[in-house]
Write a protein that holds these residues in place. Sequence first.
Motif, PDB file in Angstrom:
ATOM      1  N   GLY A  64     -35.807 -28.370 -33.486  1.00 25.71           N
ATOM      2  CA  GLY A  64     -35.778 -28.996 -34.602  1.00 25.71           C
ATOM      3  C   GLY A  64     -36.278 -30.321 -34.533  1.00 25.71           C
ATOM      4  N   ILE A  65     -37.245 -30.642 -33.798  1.00 29.06           N
ATOM      5  CA  ILE A  65     -37.872 -31.933 -33.461  1.00 29.06           C
ATOM      6  C   ILE A  65     -38.730 -32.062 -34.578  1.00 29.06           C
ATOM      7  CG2 ILE A  65     -39.429 -31.382 -31.676  1.00 29.06           C
ATOM      8  CD1 ILE A  65     -38.742 -34.018 -30.248  1.00 29.06           C
ATOM      9  N   LEU A  66     -39.563 -30.836 -34.976  1.00 29.40           N
ATOM     10  CA  LEU A  66     -40.502 -31.063 -36.010  1.00 29.40           C
ATOM     11  C   LEU A  66     -39.566 -30.781 -37.132  1.00 29.40           C
ATOM     12  CD1 LEU A  66     -43.405 -28.958 -34.133  1.00 29.40           C
ATOM     13  CD2 LEU A  66     -42.918 -31.430 -34.246  1.00 29.40           C
ATOM     14  N   ARG A  67     -39.074 -31.581 -37.840  1.00 28.76           N
ATOM     15  CA  ARG A  67     -38.307 -31.632 -38.853  1.00 28.76           C
ATOM     16  C   ARG A  67     -39.261 -31.755 -40.115  1.00 28.76           C
ATOM     17  NH1 ARG A  67     -33.156 -34.385 -36.578  1.00 28.76           N
ATOM     18  NH2 ARG A  67     -32.293 -32.839 -35.563  1.00 28.76           N
ATOM     19  N   GLY A  68     -38.845 -31.252 -41.419  1.00 32.36           N
ATOM     20  CA  GLY A  68     -39.372 -31.811 -42.731  1.00 32.36           C
ATOM     21  C   GLY A  68     -40.553 -30.649 -43.085  1.00 32.36           C
ATOM     22  N   THR A  69     -40.891 -30.941 -44.425  1.00 30.46           N
ATOM     23  CA  THR A  69     -41.573 -29.893 -44.991  1.00 30.46           C
ATOM     24  C   THR A  69     -43.243 -30.503 -44.581  1.00 30.46           C
ATOM     25  OG1 THR A  69     -41.698 -31.260 -47.073  1.00 30.46           O
ATOM     26  CG2 THR A  69     -40.298 -29.378 -47.058  1.00 30.46           C
ATOM     27  N   PHE A  70     -43.630 -31.610 -43.987  1.00 27.40           N
ATOM     28  CA  PHE A  70     -44.646 -32.172 -43.830  1.00 27.40           C
ATOM     29  C   PHE A  70     -45.234 -31.139 -42.655  1.00 27.40           C
ATOM     30  CE2 PHE A  70     -47.212 -33.893 -40.409  1.00 27.40           C
ATOM     31  CZ  PHE A  70     -48.447 -34.514 -40.964  1.00 27.40           C
ATOM     32  N   TYR A  71     -44.516 -30.509 -41.639  1.00 33.13           N
ATOM     33  CA  TYR A  71     -45.214 -29.603 -40.788  1.00 33.13           C
ATOM     34  C   TYR A  71     -45.327 -28.366 -41.225  1.00 33.13           C
ATOM     35  CZ  TYR A  71     -43.817 -33.263 -37.329  1.00 33.13           C
ATOM     36  OH  TYR A  71     -43.763 -34.521 -36.736  1.00 33.13           O
ATOM     37  N   GLU A  72     -44.643 -27.752 -42.169  1.00 38.07           N
ATOM     38  CA  GLU A  72     -44.786 -26.471 -42.888  1.00 38.07           C
ATOM     39  C   GLU A  72     -45.937 -26.432 -43.624  1.00 38.07           C
ATOM     40  OE1 GLU A  72     -41.274 -25.673 -45.234  1.00 38.07           O
ATOM     41  OE2 GLU A  72     -40.111 -25.615 -43.470  1.00 38.07           O
ATOM     42  N   ILE A  73     -46.253 -27.638 -44.324  1.00 35.90           N
ATOM     43  CA  ILE A  73     -47.582 -27.695 -45.216  1.00 35.90           C
ATOM     44  C   ILE A  73     -48.805 -27.886 -44.162  1.00 35.90           C
ATOM     45  CG2 ILE A  73     -48.850 -29.179 -46.840  1.00 35.90           C
ATOM     46  CD1 ILE A  73     -46.147 -30.023 -48.035  1.00 35.90           C
ATOM     47  N   LEU A  74     -48.675 -28.802 -43.157  1.00 34.42           N
ATOM     48  CA  LEU A  74     -49.864 -28.771 -42.199  1.00 34.42           C
ATOM     49  C   LEU A  74     -50.050 -27.328 -41.565  1.00 34.42           C
ATOM     50  CD1 LEU A  74     -51.511 -30.363 -40.275  1.00 34.42           C
ATOM     51  CD2 LEU A  74     -49.722 -31.070 -38.825  1.00 34.42           C
ATOM     52  N   GLY A  75     -49.034 -26.598 -41.041  1.00 25.36           N
ATOM     53  CA  GLY A  75     -49.083 -25.460 -40.661  1.00 25.36           C
ATOM     54  C   GLY A  75     -49.786 -24.424 -41.537  1.00 25.36           C
ATOM     55  N   ILE A  76     -49.394 -24.478 -42.927  1.00 24.73           N
ATOM     56  CA  ILE A  76     -50.129 -23.603 -43.724  1.00 24.73           C
ATOM     57  C   ILE A  76     -51.628 -23.927 -43.922  1.00 24.73           C
ATOM     58  CG2 ILE A  76     -50.243 -23.024 -46.044  1.00 24.73           C
ATOM     59  CD1 ILE A  76     -47.229 -23.197 -45.990  1.00 24.73           C
ATOM     60  N   ILE A  77     -51.898 -25.136 -43.816  1.00 23.66           N
ATOM     61  CA  ILE A  77     -53.138 -25.581 -44.069  1.00 23.66           C
ATOM     62  C   ILE A  77     -54.003 -25.156 -42.646  1.00 23.66           C
ATOM     63  CG2 ILE A  77     -55.082 -27.655 -43.897  1.00 23.66           C
ATOM     64  CD1 ILE A  77     -52.819 -29.187 -45.602  1.00 23.66           C
ATOM     65  N   LEU A  78     -53.455 -25.253 -41.530  1.00 21.47           N
ATOM     66  CA  LEU A  78     -54.352 -24.883 -40.309  1.00 21.47           C
ATOM     67  C   LEU A  78     -54.165 -23.177 -40.126  1.00 21.47           C
ATOM     68  CD1 LEU A  78     -52.394 -27.130 -37.742  1.00 21.47           C
ATOM     69  CD2 LEU A  78     -54.569 -27.500 -38.723  1.00 21.47           C
ATOM     70  N   VAL A  79     -53.588 -22.497 -40.806  1.00 19.24           N
ATOM     71  CA  VAL A  79     -53.593 -21.206 -40.695  1.00 19.24           C
ATOM     72  C   VAL A  79     -54.620 -20.778 -41.704  1.00 19.24           C
ATOM     73  CG1 VAL A  79     -52.341 -18.980 -41.420  1.00 19.24           C
ATOM     74  CG2 VAL A  79     -51.140 -20.482 -39.920  1.00 19.24           C
ATOM     75  N   ALA A  80     -54.533 -21.729 -43.041  1.00 24.72           N
ATOM     76  CA  ALA A  80     -55.538 -21.221 -44.038  1.00 24.72           C
ATOM     77  C   ALA A  80     -57.151 -21.530 -43.562  1.00 24.72           C
ATOM     78  CB  ALA A  80     -55.300 -21.940 -45.278  1.00 24.72           C
ATOM     79  N   VAL A  81     -57.050 -22.347 -42.708  1.00 22.59           N
ATOM     80  CA  VAL A  81     -58.384 -22.592 -42.310  1.00 22.59           C
ATOM     81  C   VAL A  81     -59.035 -21.802 -41.021  1.00 22.59           C
ATOM     82  CG1 VAL A  81     -60.124 -24.613 -41.372  1.00 22.59           C
ATOM     83  CG2 VAL A  81     -58.478 -25.244 -43.092  1.00 22.59           C
ATOM     84  N   GLY A  82     -57.902 -21.821 -40.202  1.00 18.22           N
ATOM     85  CA  GLY A  82     -58.151 -20.913 -38.717  1.00 18.22           C
ATOM     86  C   GLY A  82     -58.475 -19.511 -38.836  1.00 18.22           C
ATOM     87  N   TRP A  83     -57.541 -18.932 -39.953  1.00 17.61           N
ATOM     88  CA  TRP A  83     -57.783 -17.352 -39.934  1.00 17.61           C
ATOM     89  C   TRP A  83     -58.878 -17.134 -40.381  1.00 17.61           C
ATOM     90  CZ3 TRP A  83     -55.472 -13.277 -38.024  1.00 17.61           C
ATOM     91  CH2 TRP A  83     -55.657 -12.126 -38.607  1.00 17.61           C
ATOM     92  N   PRO A  84     -59.410 -17.741 -41.654  1.00 16.12           N
ATOM     93  CA  PRO A  84     -60.763 -17.130 -42.120  1.00 16.12           C
ATOM     94  C   PRO A  84     -62.007 -17.477 -41.049  1.00 16.12           C
ATOM     95  CG  PRO A  84     -59.775 -17.982 -43.831  1.00 16.12           C
ATOM     96  CD  PRO A  84     -58.740 -18.392 -42.441  1.00 16.12           C
ATOM     97  N   LEU A  85     -61.744 -18.675 -40.531  1.00 16.31           N
ATOM     98  CA  LEU A  85     -63.077 -18.939 -39.394  1.00 16.31           C
ATOM     99  C   LEU A  85     -62.972 -17.961 -38.421  1.00 16.31           C
ATOM    100  CD1 LEU A  85     -65.003 -21.145 -38.674  1.00 16.31           C
ATOM    101  CD2 LEU A  85     -63.234 -22.366 -37.529  1.00 16.31           C
ATOM    102  N   SER A  86     -61.537 -17.631 -37.994  1.00 19.09           N
ATOM    103  CA  SER A  86     -61.763 -16.617 -36.830  1.00 19.09           C
ATOM    104  C   SER A  86     -62.314 -15.152 -37.177  1.00 19.09           C
ATOM    105  CB  SER A  86     -60.622 -16.249 -36.373  1.00 19.09           C
ATOM    106  OG  SER A  86     -59.873 -17.633 -35.793  1.00 19.09           O
ATOM    107  N   ILE A  87     -61.974 -14.842 -38.204  1.00 23.20           N
ATOM    108  CA  ILE A  87     -62.479 -13.464 -38.996  1.00 23.20           C
ATOM    109  C   ILE A  87     -63.873 -13.570 -39.255  1.00 23.20           C
ATOM    110  CG2 ILE A  87     -62.391 -11.829 -40.921  1.00 23.20           C
ATOM    111  CD1 ILE A  87     -59.887 -11.756 -39.072  1.00 23.20           C
ATOM    112  N   TRP A  88     -64.283 -14.648 -40.007  1.00 18.78           N
ATOM    113  CA  TRP A  88     -65.900 -14.775 -40.062  1.00 18.78           C
ATOM    114  C   TRP A  88     -66.690 -14.682 -38.786  1.00 18.78           C
ATOM    115  CZ3 TRP A  88     -68.344 -20.154 -41.831  1.00 18.78           C
ATOM    116  CH2 TRP A  88     -69.615 -19.921 -42.217  1.00 18.78           C
ATOM    117  N   SER A  89     -66.160 -15.353 -37.613  1.00 19.69           N
ATOM    118  CA  SER A  89     -66.894 -15.584 -36.553  1.00 19.69           C
ATOM    119  C   SER A  89     -67.057 -14.096 -35.911  1.00 19.69           C
ATOM    120  CB  SER A  89     -66.170 -16.395 -35.651  1.00 19.69           C
ATOM    121  OG  SER A  89     -65.954 -17.858 -36.003  1.00 19.69           O
ATOM    122  N   VAL A  90     -65.944 -13.270 -36.032  1.00 23.01           N
ATOM    123  CA  VAL A  90     -65.952 -12.068 -35.326  1.00 23.01           C
ATOM    124  C   VAL A  90     -66.878 -11.192 -36.158  1.00 23.01           C
ATOM    125  CG1 VAL A  90     -64.732  -9.728 -35.049  1.00 23.01           C
ATOM    126  CG2 VAL A  90     -63.677 -11.937 -34.362  1.00 23.01           C
TER     127      VAL A  90
END
Length: 198
Positions: A64-90
């Motif tokens: 619970g140290i990472l509290r708040g919606t900030f981390y969820e929003i940050l996580g969604i942004i990172l997944v939204a960038v990271g997942w397509p970049l990985s797929i594109w590279s492969v």
Amino acid sequence: MYDGKVRIFRNIYVRKCIEWSKKEISKRKKILNLIFGAIIFILLLPAFLILGGHYLDSLLYISGILRGTFYEILGIILVAVGWPLSIWSVYVQYAEGKGTPVPSAPTRKLITSGPYKYCRNPMALGTLLLYLGFAFILKLASMVFLTLLFFIFLFLFIKLWEEKELEARFGEEYRKYKRRTPFLIPRIWLRTKDHDGE
């Protein structure tokens, strides 16, 4: 003594990769290698990092140290960038390089287009962002640590082993690409002219 052993194993790895690169790879083998890589990097490794993150967070009393919606929003942004970049590279490795990220079915040519135009390791960067995204969405502080630790070792492997193999296979072509293209942090502007005068 230790350096000598590392050098021996690295040379064996480089020779083996060169040997694999000279063999004809069937479409079936490429697909099987992609499935194998997906099982490790999409299922097994994330599962290990998530379970390890849960366990360490509980053990260290930091759940619970990472509290708040900030981390969820940050996580969604990172997944939204990271997942397509990985797929594109492969995809670029498969479609243009006629190979896979798995060493036993390597690309047939040096890839410098698509995401590889911006940095030399876009697949690793995309996967790093994806895993960190999962860690922030799940709010697992220890998973952030485990992910960064894993990627430190991965980047060392790429720098000390994989780059030697690519240089052995592609020679000056790779050295020029290495000089003009960042290792990890993408160069967001396109160059109109190569520093090497090409």
